[in-house]
Enzyme design. Structure first.
Site, PDB file in Angstrom:
ATOM      1  CG  ASP A  91      30.634  23.993 -40.833  1.00 38.32           C
ATOM      2  OD1 ASP A  91      30.221  25.052 -40.334  1.00 38.32           O
ATOM      3  OD2 ASP A  91      29.876  23.058 -41.164  1.00 38.32           O
ATOM      4  CG  ASP A 140      25.741  23.830 -36.830  1.00 37.85           C
ATOM      5  OD1 ASP A 140      25.732  23.335 -35.691  1.00 37.85           O
ATOM      6  OD2 ASP A 140      25.473  25.022 -37.043  1.00 37.85           O
TER       7      ASP A 140
HETATM    8  C1  BG6 Z   1      25.308  27.067 -39.738  1.00 35.82           C
HETATM    9  C2  BG6 Z   1      24.272  26.088 -40.226  1.00 35.82           C
HETATM   10  O1  BG6 Z   1      26.352  26.393 -39.111  1.00 35.82           O
HETATM   11  O2  BG6 Z   1      24.732  28.006 -38.827  1.00 35.82           O
HETATM   12  C3  BG6 Z   1      23.084  26.827 -40.823  1.00 35.82           C
HETATM   13  O3  BG6 Z   1      24.846  25.241 -41.202  1.00 35.82           O
HETATM   14  C4  BG6 Z   1      22.533  27.822 -39.797  1.00 35.82           C
HETATM   15  O4  BG6 Z   1      22.100  25.890 -41.210  1.00 35.82           O
HETATM   16  C5  BG6 Z   1      23.633  28.770 -39.342  1.00 35.82           C
HETATM   17  O5  BG6 Z   1      21.458  28.572 -40.363  1.00 35.82           O
HETATM   18  C6  BG6 Z   1      23.167  29.757 -38.274  1.00 35.82           C
HETATM   19  O6  BG6 Z   1      22.903  29.040 -37.102  1.00 35.82           O
HETATM   20  P1  BG6 Z   1      22.230  29.636 -35.790  1.00 35.82           P
HETATM   21  O7  BG6 Z   1      22.531  28.594 -34.728  1.00 35.82           O
HETATM   22  O8  BG6 Z   1      22.901  30.945 -35.487  1.00 35.82           O
HETATM   23  O9  BG6 Z   1      20.774  29.785 -36.077  1.00 35.82           O
HETATM   24 MG    MG Z   2      27.924  22.836 -41.692  1.00 36.11          MG
END
Ligand code: BG6
Ligand code: MG
Length: 214
Positions: free
Chosen positions: A10, A12
């Site tokens: 993963d 984030d």
């Molecule tokens: C994930 C995060 O990696 O991506 C979530 O943990 C987030 O919190 C999701 O909502 C979608 O991200 P983005 O950048 O497309 O808004």
């Molecule tokens: Mg994450």
């Protein structure tokens, strides 16, 4: 017998701490709507899509009902704030120990991929100078169902040409651990995901991977 050949990370909250930027951006939106929102609430958004995150935040909303256009605008507004925060990131936002873990694993012959629900994943990888660090990137732009659905990881395994049972998923989100388990992969939890108690391995730091993959 355990036969791990690939690791799907993963992004984030595992490789980069963009989870704090997600929180700051959603907090701005929640404050504007008068919705209580703290870091605990934010843990529920880990791994889930942008639209689903907004729905979770709106569970505590008591104002006039919002239609789908208004919700779309709020999600866009959140993303604009978030991307502005991302634009300040540099290579220094990835620790030396994270870079070492990635290169060690690769040198040992494992394939590595990113498996992220984010539609900003490739932008983040570019900003933090990790764009050439992976054999594959599966992200929010190539999936229909977000975690805890296993789609993003199954696509990642497919891109690596590996079977799910030969992959280890590394996650900071409960939704991500459930996704890895549902996909028939091994799972390793870090950070908040450790609390769910559903992973095959619980880690204190990413370098624990070097022992798991011994
Ligand atoms: C994930 C995060 O990696 O991506 C979530 O943990 C987030 O919190 C999701 O909502 C979608 O991200 P983005 O950048 O497309 O808004
Ligand atoms: Mg994450």
């Amino acid at each position: 017998m355990k036969d791990i050949r690939a690791v799907i990370f993963d992004l984030d909250g595992v490789l980069v701490f963009t989870d704090k930027y997600h929180y700051m951006a959603w907090k701005t939106i929640a404050d504007k709507l008068g919705i209580p929102f703290d870091e605990n609430d934010n843990n529920r958004l880990r791994g889930v899509s942008r639209a689903q995150s907004l729905d979770i935040i709106l569970e505590k909303y008591t104002g006039k009902p919002l239609d789908s256009e208004e919700k779309k605008r709020l999600a866009e507004e959140k993303n604009e704030i978030y991307v502005k925060l991302l634009s300040q990131m540099t290579g220094d936002d990835v620790s030396r120990s994270v870079r070492r873990v990635l290169s060690d694993i690769r040198e040992r012959g494992y394939k590595i991929a990113v498996g992220s629900s984010s539609r900003n994943a490739r932008y983040i990888l570019k900003m933090v100078e990790l764009e050439d660090a992976f054999d594959a990137v599966s992200d929010g732009t190539n999936i229909v169902h977000s975690k805890p659905d296993p789609e993003v990881f199954l696509k990642g395994a497919d891109m690596l040409n590996e079977s799910p049972e030969n992959c280890l998923v590394v996650e900071d989100a409960k939704a991500g651990i459930l996704a890895g388990n549902a996909g028939g992969m091994y799972t390793a939890a870090i950070g908040d995901a450790v609390n769910c108690g559903k992973a095959d391995y619980d880690m204190f730091s990413l370098s624990d991977l070097l022992y798991i993959l011994r």
